[in-house]
Design an enzyme around this catalytic site. Sequence first.
Site, short mmCIF file in Angstrom:
data_model
loop_
_atom_site.label_atom_id
_atom_site.label_comp_id
_atom_site.label_asym_id
_atom_site.label_seq_id
_atom_site.Cartn_x
_atom_site.Cartn_y
_atom_site.Cartn_z
N SER A 1 43.68 -14.68 6.82
CA SER A 1 44.94 -15.22 7.30
C SER A 1 44.78 -15.69 8.75
O SER A 1 43.81 -16.38 9.07
CB SER A 1 46.04 -14.17 7.15
N ASP B 1 47.62 -16.97 0.97
CA ASP B 1 47.18 -16.04 2.01
C ASP B 1 46.16 -15.02 1.49
O ASP B 1 46.35 -14.40 0.45
CB ASP B 1 48.38 -15.30 2.59
#
Length: 397
Positions: free
Chosen positions: A49, A211
């Site tokens: 991320s 993500d």
Amino acid sequence: MTDGTVPTIGLVLSGGGARAAYQVGVLKAISELLPPVCYNPFPVICGTSAGGLNAAGLACHGDCLQEAVAHLESVWTNFRCHQVYRTDWPGVLKCALQFLWTLSFGRMKNNLPVSLLDNRPLRDLLGRELALGRIGEIIEAGYLKAISITASGYTSGESVSFFQGSHELEGWKRARRVGVKTHIGIDHLLASAAIPLLFPAVHINREYFGDGALRQLAPISPALHLGAEKVLIVGVSSDGEKQQREKTTQYPSIAQIVANILNSSFIDSLESDIERLMRINRTISHIPDETRAQNVTLKHVDVLVISPASRTLDRIAMRHARYLPKSIRTFVRGSGATKRSGSGVLSYLLFEAPYCQELIQLGYDDAMMKKGELKAFLHLPGNETDNILLFPRSGAA
């Protein structure tokens, strides 16, 4: 290591949106502890991320950690939300209306990405600030062994660690975990940082990815697969954020629910993986040395974790809530994100300089509190374990 050389140290940077500014402060402290010669103490760098964005920044300057950190600090200390996602009213309303239309009537025929926020400005920022083409050169020169960026496949349900590394490294396949060798590009970074619903998924190869924290059950695993023998982990959560169970009759706000979902993705899996590794280390410590010597797969992995120790990031975000652009502040107010109970969402979205600067300072202070541990862990001069093998950028042997 059994031959007296310095073990390969892996750096693991977790996700957390704007919270990743904390990691820059930790890295800044480490860069100041290093000898004046330019080198990189982390041959293996893994990010997920927003931590993946920091990892890429380090890898682009993998021949000199000091320069890499200085560049990251310059970006984060001057951050504005509009550099990450559109904050103008037309951009905010367009995304919101398209999102509501999709919920009510299904996807439009134009197949446009659907998300609450438009993060195209982030693509432009990464293109300007990251010289990803240098990563291959730095690996070839021997300053870096590998960089890994983890994303989650929406179709396969697998946690995929895209990595670029030295020629002897190969991919891996485990239950719901895959390592794929490739050349790291902007799409890998955007996919890894595509927080569900907030940012659009990114198509890579055969499927769309979101993500990396979503399905990452073993965040430390990529570093070990890529050859790390000890691991430094920089997290973005603290014990202070673990609230005591209290009696309440007030229904949780949308922001409070979303914050719990985000925390379960970005924080819980990392903490569980650290606990798992600690248990394995304790188990291995009870196995006789002669038995371990006969089984090369039984290895103790030293781990050092640095995460917010003195202050909670939610409360810091709440103090800086006024810096959130008016359009976004208006957009999230109804969800409760601007209230204390929902400030967890704010802590992920507040890409504004005052908030980021305070997190950088917090990370720096926390790392300096562990100065001795860091120097010993990294085998830096000033410790008894000073048999350090430096790889200076100029005049390397």
